[in-house]
Design an enzyme around this catalytic site. Sequence first.
Site, short mmCIF file in Angstrom:
data_model
loop_
_atom_site.label_atom_id
_atom_site.label_comp_id
_atom_site.label_asym_id
_atom_site.label_seq_id
_atom_site.Cartn_x
_atom_site.Cartn_y
_atom_site.Cartn_z
N VAL A 175 25.97 -0.81 -21.74
CA VAL A 175 26.10 -1.39 -20.39
C VAL A 175 26.54 -2.86 -20.54
O VAL A 175 26.38 -3.45 -21.60
CB VAL A 175 24.77 -1.37 -19.59
CG1 VAL A 175 24.33 0.05 -19.30
CG2 VAL A 175 23.67 -2.14 -20.33
N VAL A 332 28.77 -5.81 -24.43
CA VAL A 332 28.24 -4.46 -24.26
C VAL A 332 26.90 -4.32 -24.98
O VAL A 332 26.79 -4.54 -26.18
CB VAL A 332 29.21 -3.39 -24.81
CG1 VAL A 332 28.74 -2.01 -24.37
CG2 VAL A 332 30.63 -3.66 -24.36
N SER A 333 25.87 -3.99 -24.23
CA SER A 333 24.52 -3.87 -24.78
C SER A 333 24.09 -2.40 -24.85
O SER A 333 24.38 -1.62 -23.94
CB SER A 333 23.55 -4.62 -23.87
OG SER A 333 22.22 -4.30 -24.24
N PRO A 334 23.39 -2.03 -25.93
CA PRO A 334 22.85 -0.67 -26.01
C PRO A 334 21.54 -0.55 -25.22
O PRO A 334 20.96 0.54 -25.16
CB PRO A 334 22.59 -0.51 -27.51
CG PRO A 334 22.22 -1.88 -27.96
CD PRO A 334 23.02 -2.84 -27.12
N ASP A 445 19.82 -9.39 -24.92
CA ASP A 445 19.45 -8.63 -26.10
C ASP A 445 18.60 -9.46 -27.05
O ASP A 445 17.96 -8.94 -27.95
CB ASP A 445 20.71 -8.16 -26.85
CG ASP A 445 21.42 -7.04 -26.12
OD1 ASP A 445 20.74 -6.33 -25.36
OD2 ASP A 445 22.63 -6.89 -26.32
#
Length: 510
Positions: A175, A332-334, A445
């Site tokens: 996301v 983009v982060s997991p 994050d």
Amino acid sequence: MWLWISLVLVLQYSKTVLSDSNYLIGMGSYDITGPAADVNMMGYANTEQIASGIHFRLRARSFIVAEPQGKRVVFVNLDACMASQLVTIKVLERLKARYGNLYTEQNVAISGIHTHAGPGGYLQYVVYIVTSLGFVRQSFDALVDGIEKSIVQAHENLQPGSIFVNKGELLDAGVNRSPSAYLNNPASERSKYTYNVDKEMTLLKFVDDQWGPVGSFNWFATHGTSMSRTNSLISGDNKGAAARFMEDWFEQNSAKSDELGTDEIPRRVSSIISSIHNNHHELLELASSFQSSPGKPATRVSSAARRVRSALRQADKPGFVSAFCQTNCGDVSPNVLGAFCIDTGVPCDFNHSTCGGKNELCYGRGPGYPDEFESTRIIGERQFNKAVDLFNTASEQLKGKVDYCHSYVDFSQLEVTIPKEGGASEVVKTCPAAMGFAFAAGTTDGPGAFDFKQGDDKGNPFWRLVRNLLKTPDKKQVECHSPKPILLDTGEMKQPYDWADWNHLTRGFL
Ligand SMILES: *[C@@H]1O[C@H](CO)[C@@H](O)[C@H](O)[C@H]1NC(C)=O
């Protein structure tokens, strides 16, 4: 000083069909775990994140594609935060000693998966080794040795084979971690895309003429931050996990098909059995209700000699190598559940990623929240499943010549043409890199310490003073970076030696 851009593996599409197996392909894989205790970890820039064990080991995975009697390219994917110019230079020296001019800076590309859970200290610029308190020889050597050995393995495995490409969307493994910043892009530009991050996975599948599928790698954008900034176990994070899942999947599958092979001695069934079973008829009926398998062609003879040959061939069989490579993962982060305040549990402030004005309390949540190992597994598994899907359905074969191109670009004085309203355009020039105050805020994050905020365009007098003790940016530099206030003028800092290579630091951390 120079950012090197390498566009290796330009497999140009063309109409010329060479043959079924148009290339020589070779794969290699070697351990690069490095020191598993007392070394600062690379990624979060957190001085307190010190390695104290291993979640799972790290590997370098190499892929060589060559034209018989023609050009060749090497692509190496590291379970490391990023590649390092110094590591690359050393690897190239070793390759030169072994192979002469076969592998050079022109045709060798080394990339990292961006895990934030690997040992640090292997880069030469100051910015990257502040928190590891300098250069760490053991980290460096493990990388150089492992990369060299994996390339040697790939070189020795070169065999005729072909390459297939496939693409698809993976929606639930990344996301945008700065969705408010994304909204600053012009609406006309945003309307070109369905999502606020790139969701596409592109996969290459390598098929050996003799052995069938021998490997694959894919590019997909998501940060290696499923493991948090307080984790102390070395880990390949979600991409390292995905690679392991896929390699295990392939080995298990091929082991299964080997068991069913025609070389196996058929099991003898005793004739006593039927006499002691009175329900013979029922069993027959049950058996007939199962669909029969399509079976295997019965042309191969089963002989002792053949079984021995087969066992020897099995030993020659190259191991399956599968790499999960990083690409445009900037924001983009997991941690796909979103960012929440650790004190109240409510979502963080949308524009600044703060909680009650405080940056340190805002953290992204992975799908396995609160278990980061579980988040790593889930995000790894989602990439693995997509990759298997693309691998199984890849049908577009790559044809044409192998070529590469490598160039050095000075990002500190690059001329850029910007289109203006009414068809006119303007030429602007970049300036030396600098980190803004917002950079030190980190991201959801891994928030930074000391009250820095994302989206800060004003700065803070105390840190401005600290900054000035190190290096005061001049008026030209300040104007060039405006409206971003400069915290560290890294591009112009040369003491005791260069702080930056322009590579990472030109990203807009406003
Ligand atoms: C974020 O900032 C924008 C632009 O300044 C503003 O319109 C919006 O209301 C803000 N959103 C929130 C949730 O604070």
